[in-house]
Design a protein around this motif. Structure first.
Motif, short mmCIF file in Angstrom:
data_model
loop_
_atom_site.label_atom_id
_atom_site.label_comp_id
_atom_site.label_asym_id
_atom_site.label_seq_id
_atom_site.Cartn_x
_atom_site.Cartn_y
_atom_site.Cartn_z
N LYS A 14 0.83 -1.21 0.00
CA LYS A 14 0.00 0.00 0.00
C LYS A 14 0.87 1.26 0.00
CE LYS A 14 -2.97 0.28 3.41
NZ LYS A 14 -4.03 -0.32 4.24
N THR A 15 1.99 1.20 0.71
CA THR A 15 2.82 2.41 0.85
C THR A 15 3.83 2.57 -0.29
OG1 THR A 15 4.26 1.18 2.34
CG2 THR A 15 2.63 2.59 3.37
N GLU A 16 4.36 1.47 -0.82
CA GLU A 16 5.36 1.56 -1.90
C GLU A 16 5.10 0.55 -3.01
OE1 GLU A 16 9.63 2.87 -0.90
OE2 GLU A 16 9.19 1.39 0.65
N PRO A 17 3.98 0.66 -3.73
CA PRO A 17 3.67 -0.34 -4.76
C PRO A 17 4.73 -0.41 -5.86
CG PRO A 17 2.17 1.54 -4.91
CD PRO A 17 2.93 1.69 -3.63
N ASN A 18 5.43 0.72 -6.05
CA ASN A 18 6.48 0.77 -7.09
C ASN A 18 7.60 -0.23 -6.86
OD1 ASN A 18 6.80 2.82 -4.84
ND2 ASN A 18 8.89 2.82 -5.64
N ARG A 19 7.74 -0.74 -5.61
CA ARG A 19 8.83 -1.68 -5.34
C ARG A 19 8.45 -3.12 -5.69
NH1 ARG A 19 12.74 -0.40 -0.39
NH2 ARG A 19 13.82 -2.02 -1.54
N PHE A 20 7.25 -3.30 -6.23
CA PHE A 20 6.79 -4.65 -6.60
C PHE A 20 6.71 -4.74 -8.12
CE2 PHE A 20 5.60 -3.84 -2.32
CZ PHE A 20 5.69 -5.05 -1.67
N PHE A 21 7.15 -5.85 -8.66
CA PHE A 21 7.19 -6.03 -10.12
C PHE A 21 5.81 -5.79 -10.74
CE2 PHE A 21 7.02 -8.66 -13.98
CZ PHE A 21 8.09 -8.12 -14.67
N ASP A 22 5.77 -4.89 -11.75
CA ASP A 22 4.52 -4.54 -12.43
C ASP A 22 3.45 -4.04 -11.45
OD1 ASP A 22 5.39 -5.01 -14.96
OD2 ASP A 22 4.39 -6.95 -15.21
N ASN A 23 3.88 -3.54 -10.27
CA ASN A 23 2.94 -3.04 -9.25
C ASN A 23 1.90 -4.09 -8.83
OD1 ASN A 23 4.30 -0.69 -9.44
ND2 ASN A 23 2.61 0.56 -10.17
N ASP A 55 2.21 -21.59 -10.23
CA ASP A 55 2.81 -20.27 -10.27
C ASP A 55 2.22 -19.44 -9.13
OD1 ASP A 55 4.13 -20.98 -12.57
OD2 ASP A 55 2.63 -20.09 -13.91
N ASN A 56 3.08 -18.82 -8.36
CA ASN A 56 2.56 -18.01 -7.27
C ASN A 56 3.25 -16.66 -7.19
OD1 ASN A 56 4.99 -18.56 -5.97
ND2 ASN A 56 4.12 -20.15 -4.67
N TRP A 57 2.68 -15.81 -6.37
CA TRP A 57 3.19 -14.45 -6.19
C TRP A 57 4.48 -14.52 -5.37
CZ3 TRP A 57 3.75 -11.16 -1.86
CH2 TRP A 57 3.82 -9.78 -2.13
N SER A 58 5.53 -13.92 -5.89
CA SER A 58 6.79 -13.88 -5.14
C SER A 58 7.01 -12.49 -4.59
CB SER A 58 7.97 -14.25 -6.04
OG SER A 58 7.96 -15.61 -6.32
N TRP A 59 7.21 -12.38 -3.34
CA TRP A 59 7.48 -11.17 -2.57
C TRP A 59 7.61 -9.91 -3.45
CZ3 TRP A 59 5.50 -12.95 1.51
CH2 TRP A 59 5.62 -14.32 1.78
N MET A 60 8.81 -9.46 -3.79
CA MET A 60 8.89 -8.24 -4.59
C MET A 60 8.76 -8.51 -6.09
SD MET A 60 11.81 -6.22 -2.48
CE MET A 60 11.89 -4.77 -3.53
N ASN A 61 9.00 -9.76 -6.49
CA ASN A 61 8.98 -10.08 -7.92
C ASN A 61 7.59 -10.39 -8.47
OD1 ASN A 61 11.53 -9.76 -9.02
ND2 ASN A 61 12.27 -11.66 -8.11
N ALA A 62 6.57 -10.47 -7.59
CA ALA A 62 5.20 -10.79 -8.02
C ALA A 62 5.21 -12.02 -8.95
CB ALA A 62 4.55 -9.58 -8.64
N TYR A 63 4.73 -11.83 -10.20
CA TYR A 63 4.66 -12.99 -11.11
C TYR A 63 5.73 -12.93 -12.20
CZ TYR A 63 0.48 -14.70 -8.89
OH TYR A 63 -0.39 -15.21 -7.97
#
Length: 462
Positions: A41-50, A420-428
């Motif tokens: 919520k605070t830093e979505p930019n740090r997650f792959f493809d938000n 396939d699952n969501w990975s911490w900062m890398n998402a998918y």
């Protein structure tokens, strides 16, 4: 088919995942916020493809279909985790009845499909309220975790016989308190050491609590990501560098988990640099009581190190990297998507180390896997042709088989991950599953590796 590599009778074939990475329904069913919900919520930019943790692979709603697929591809075991903030939304106090119902349903569904549930209590997902009290830096959070663990044993211990206190406990230490890739993004070794120490105290308290229940068959352990440290050469300086890396990244959790005490050499280094944690009377006895019944081993890649090229900047923050440099071995085999070396023999070296130096503790491979980006490139007739994954797993299984032939006490192999699952900062970004997940439609499609692992499981070898 002729089976060249036959595994022991009753071998555990399956996969692993965690609550935050597959459940989704992050704001449903009475779940409280955890640090991932908050950080996204605070830093979505740090997650792959938000892409954040709110929907992920929707196991919360599709678990029946997923468990049926597990059964179809030959799973006899499956490791999942319980979300602390789903079960006890603020980390303390009232248990959420909807969560109890959900986990009961999942456990019962697994058992009905002849899949034994392995349950992890903590997989990186601290409830937000407890993080705001300092998370693992705060001894009171250790008490809250112990209460949560007891609640889980009470609710599910009649059917779950394999429990794990933590998954990869060094990762929140590295990510959250040293290298800034997990929340709370602190860079402070003394706080990192305190977090690591309290995690082991929490582990030992949960083990002690578990043993007060009278579950006949049950076992409790921990899952550690063991990364063998290989020196560049036999030069004494390189050997010392690899020993130091091993102390920080493997033995800091392995020794207390299996031997019940910390390596003296690690304590000496921390003392010399004024980084020792705050401890309490009785802790060493507690750690001795926390020795595991069963050790899960996650192995993805080796660590290759050499002596320092340059003296560390002692004005900068104290870091494990003061004692070694990373080394890129010429000619190494790579998974270029992840930037990780592929070294199958590492799995054998880990098991031989456990046999020779850790009493041949009962163990299993709790995670091993290969993340690949943009797998849609490999779709033929609607199916991902992931021959690279089959080759990766097969290569590791050959070395695991050799370790078993040499009397290592290995009980099973779990792949990361079922789907396939969501990975911490890398998402998918990188896909790891036997089953492909379309995150728009949530459609599940087996990959080529799913059919392969099914025959491996059915033949108990390959």
């Amino acid at each position: 088919m002729s089976v060249q590599y036959k595994f022991p009778t009753g071998f555990w074939w399956g996969s692993a995942t965690s609550a935050t990475q597959i459940e989704g329904a992050a704001n449903e069913g009475g779940k409280g916020l955890n640090i991932w919900d908050h950080w996204y919520k605070t830093e979505p930019n740090r997650f792959f493809d938000n892409v954040g943790p709110e929907s992920t692979s929707n196991f919360y709603h599709l678990y029946k279909e997923d468990i049926r697929l597990m059964k179809e591809i030959g799973h006899n075991t499956f490791r999942m985790s319980i979300s602390w903030s789903r079960l006890i939304p603020t980390g303390r106090g009232k248990v959420n009845a909807e969560a109890v119902q959900f986990y009961n349903n999942v456990i019962d569904e697994l058992i009905a499909n002849d899949i034994e549930p392995f349950v992890t209590l903590y997989h990186f997902d601290m409830p937000l309220e407890l993080q705001e009290e300092g998370g693992w830096e705060n001894r009171e959070v250790v008490e809250a975790y112990t209460d949560y663990a007891k609640e889980c044993f009470r609710l599910f211990g009649d059917r779950v016989q394999k429990w794990f206190t933590f998954n990869e406990p060094i990762v929140p230490v590295e990510g959250g308190y040293l290298y800034d890739f997990h929340y709370p993004n602190v860079v402070d070794a003394r706080r990192a050491v305190q977090v690591a120490y309290h995690t082991m105290i929490a582990h030992a308290q949960a083990v002690r609590a578990y043993r007060t229940f009278s579950f006949e068959e049950g076992q409790i352990g921990i899952v550690l990501n063991l990364t063998p440290s290989y020196p560049r050469s036999e030069n004494p300086a390189d050997l010392q560098a690899s020993n130091r890396a091993d102390l920080f990244f493997n033995r800091s959790f392995l020794d207390p988990s299996v031997l019940g005490e910390y390596p003296a050499e690690l304590i000496d280094i921390l003392r010399e640099h004024d980084q020792l944690p705050v401890t309490e009377q009785g802790d060493s006895k507690l750690l001795k009581e926390g020795i595991v019944d069963l050790l899960g081993v996650n192995y993805y890649q080796p660590r290759r190190v050499k002596a320092k090229e340059h003296l560390p900047n002692t004005d900068g923050p104290f870091m494990p990297d003061w004692f070694f440099d990373n080394y890129e071995m010429p000619g190494r085999k790579m998974n270029k998507y992840r930037g990780w070396e592929i070294y199958e023999k590492g799995i054998y070296d880990i098991m031989m180390n456990l046999k020779e130096n850790y009493g041949n503790v009962e163990s299993f491979i709790a995670e091993n896997g290969m993340g690949v980006e943009d797998e849609s490139r490999f779709i033929v007739d609607g199916e991902v042709q992931d021959d690279y994954r089959i080759e990766f797993i097969g290569g590791h299984l050959k070395w695991l088989h050799k370790a078993i032939e040499e009397q290592c006490n290995v009980r099973g192999f779990h792949m990361w991950s079922f789907m396939d699952n969501w990975s911490w900062m890398n998402a998918y970004k990188n896909r790891y599953g036997f089953i492909s997940v379309d995150i728009e439609t949530q459609k599940r499609t087996p990959k080529k590796s799913a059919h392969w692992i099914k025959t491996v499981s059915e033949n108990n070898g390959f």
